[in-house]
Design a protein around this motif. Sequence first.
Motif, mmCIF file in Angstrom:
data_model
loop_
_atom_site.group_PDB
_atom_site.id
_atom_site.type_symbol
_atom_site.label_atom_id
_atom_site.label_comp_id
_atom_site.label_asym_id
_atom_site.label_seq_id
_atom_site.Cartn_x
_atom_site.Cartn_y
_atom_site.Cartn_z
ATOM 1 N N GLU A 221 0.863 -1.181 0.000
ATOM 2 C CA GLU A 221 0.000 0.000 0.000
ATOM 3 C C GLU A 221 0.902 1.234 0.000
ATOM 4 O OE1 GLU A 221 -2.650 -0.069 3.282
ATOM 5 O OE2 GLU A 221 -3.832 -1.780 2.546
ATOM 6 N N ALA A 222 1.160 1.752 -1.183
ATOM 7 C CA ALA A 222 1.995 2.948 -1.326
ATOM 8 C C ALA A 222 1.420 3.765 -2.475
ATOM 9 C CB ALA A 222 3.441 2.557 -1.593
ATOM 10 N N PRO A 223 0.350 4.532 -2.207
ATOM 11 C CA PRO A 223 -0.366 5.205 -3.300
ATOM 12 C C PRO A 223 0.394 6.377 -3.898
ATOM 13 C CG PRO A 223 -1.289 5.824 -1.170
ATOM 14 C CD PRO A 223 -0.288 4.751 -0.902
ATOM 15 N N LEU A 224 1.329 6.981 -3.169
ATOM 16 C CA LEU A 224 2.028 8.164 -3.659
ATOM 17 C C LEU A 224 3.511 7.882 -3.824
ATOM 18 C CD1 LEU A 224 0.382 10.888 -1.410
ATOM 19 C CD2 LEU A 224 -0.117 10.428 -3.806
ATOM 20 N N SER A 225 4.161 8.667 -4.653
ATOM 21 C CA SER A 225 5.605 8.564 -4.797
ATOM 22 C C SER A 225 6.280 9.197 -3.585
ATOM 23 C CB SER A 225 6.064 9.270 -6.077
ATOM 24 O OG SER A 225 5.548 8.614 -7.217
ATOM 25 N N LEU A 226 7.318 8.542 -3.114
ATOM 26 C CA LEU A 226 8.096 9.038 -1.978
ATOM 27 C C LEU A 226 9.573 9.020 -2.383
ATOM 28 C CD1 LEU A 226 6.473 7.332 1.151
ATOM 29 C CD2 LEU A 226 6.614 9.764 0.704
ATOM 30 N N ASP A 227 10.020 10.121 -2.923
ATOM 31 C CA ASP A 227 11.414 10.193 -3.366
ATOM 32 C C ASP A 227 12.324 10.479 -2.170
ATOM 33 O OD1 ASP A 227 10.833 9.684 -6.006
ATOM 34 O OD2 ASP A 227 10.520 11.795 -6.499
ATOM 35 N N VAL A 228 13.271 9.604 -1.950
ATOM 36 C CA VAL A 228 14.252 9.774 -0.883
ATOM 37 C C VAL A 228 15.644 9.788 -1.510
ATOM 38 C CG1 VAL A 228 12.818 8.656 0.866
ATOM 39 C CG2 VAL A 228 14.422 7.282 -0.469
#
Length: 352
Positions: A221-228
């Motif tokens: 469940e990871a609906p959005l992009s999370l740029d690290v």
Amino acid sequence: LVDDRERTPIDLAVSPTWRRALDARVPVPLPGDGAAGWVVPVTSGVRDLAALVVHRAAALEQEELDYLQGVAVALGNALEQRSVSASAAKSQQALEDAYVERFRELVDANNRLRAADKKKNEIMAVLSHDLRAPLGVIIGYAHILQTDESLTAVQQVSADAVARAGKKALGLVESLLDTARGTDGRIALFSRPFDVAEACHDAARELQLLAKERGVHLRAEAPLSLDVFADEQKVRQVLQNLITNALKHSRSPSEIIVRARLRKRPDGDVALIEVRDDGQVEDANTVLMAFERSTGLGLSICRDFIERHGGEIWAEAPPEGGAVFAFTLPLPQGQGRALAAAQRAVGAAGRR
């Protein structure tokens, strides 16, 4: 025995006059043919040290006896001080000898540890080098299969899985080489921007087959992009280790969820990644202390990787059951605000 002529050992068993003087600790007159003389005890504390014997034709006055008694006290103190000094010097020498011996033992132990560490690094380098060649062959043939248009859809999925697994194993081998090359044993980080939410989906897809074999539904469940900004290979290894740990050690789980979301913090926004299972937990303390009491390499490596990125990693045992293994990664400046706005937009669209 100290007198005006010589030092002579005295047998107290046959010299009652000296014995009485030492027992009473007062001057005792010498018996004899009228010649005046006294035995003055020389003592210190509870110890009898010697006897001061004075011979004189004339009788000794009380003032002279007091003077001799003072001399005996001074002699006793001097002899006791000398004995104490000798004992202290002996003790100090014993301590110095023990310190030198202990120092030699520590030097020898340190040399053995260095030799063992050097041997370990040599073995790791050899193993890693010998593993790279067959992994390169596997990745090469997997790439050939991926470009083969005659494969069925199921075969194409299998070829993609082989290629991903081969690349991941090669990345782990490179990590071993990094450790072996480092003189201080530290693992180098090769950070770059990447989407950790996408990494969560990839990890769930790669372990789907293992989850199905165990009768567990695995999803992300990871609906959005999370740029690290992090070492992608090492973060993916952490995800795989945490999911594999949930599959192996959770009792009777029916579902494992990998979640990635934004967490707002006063000191800077972070990406929060959770691996949650609904299995049975007999002892919550075992879960809470999983990383502190870890004796295997998996969780220890996870903790090391995340802490080197400036993140945090921990385990929870929620009241509703199951276990949660979570970690955070710092977000670049501005990324958290953009994600928060995106989340608000998605929420508004859902309400419409």
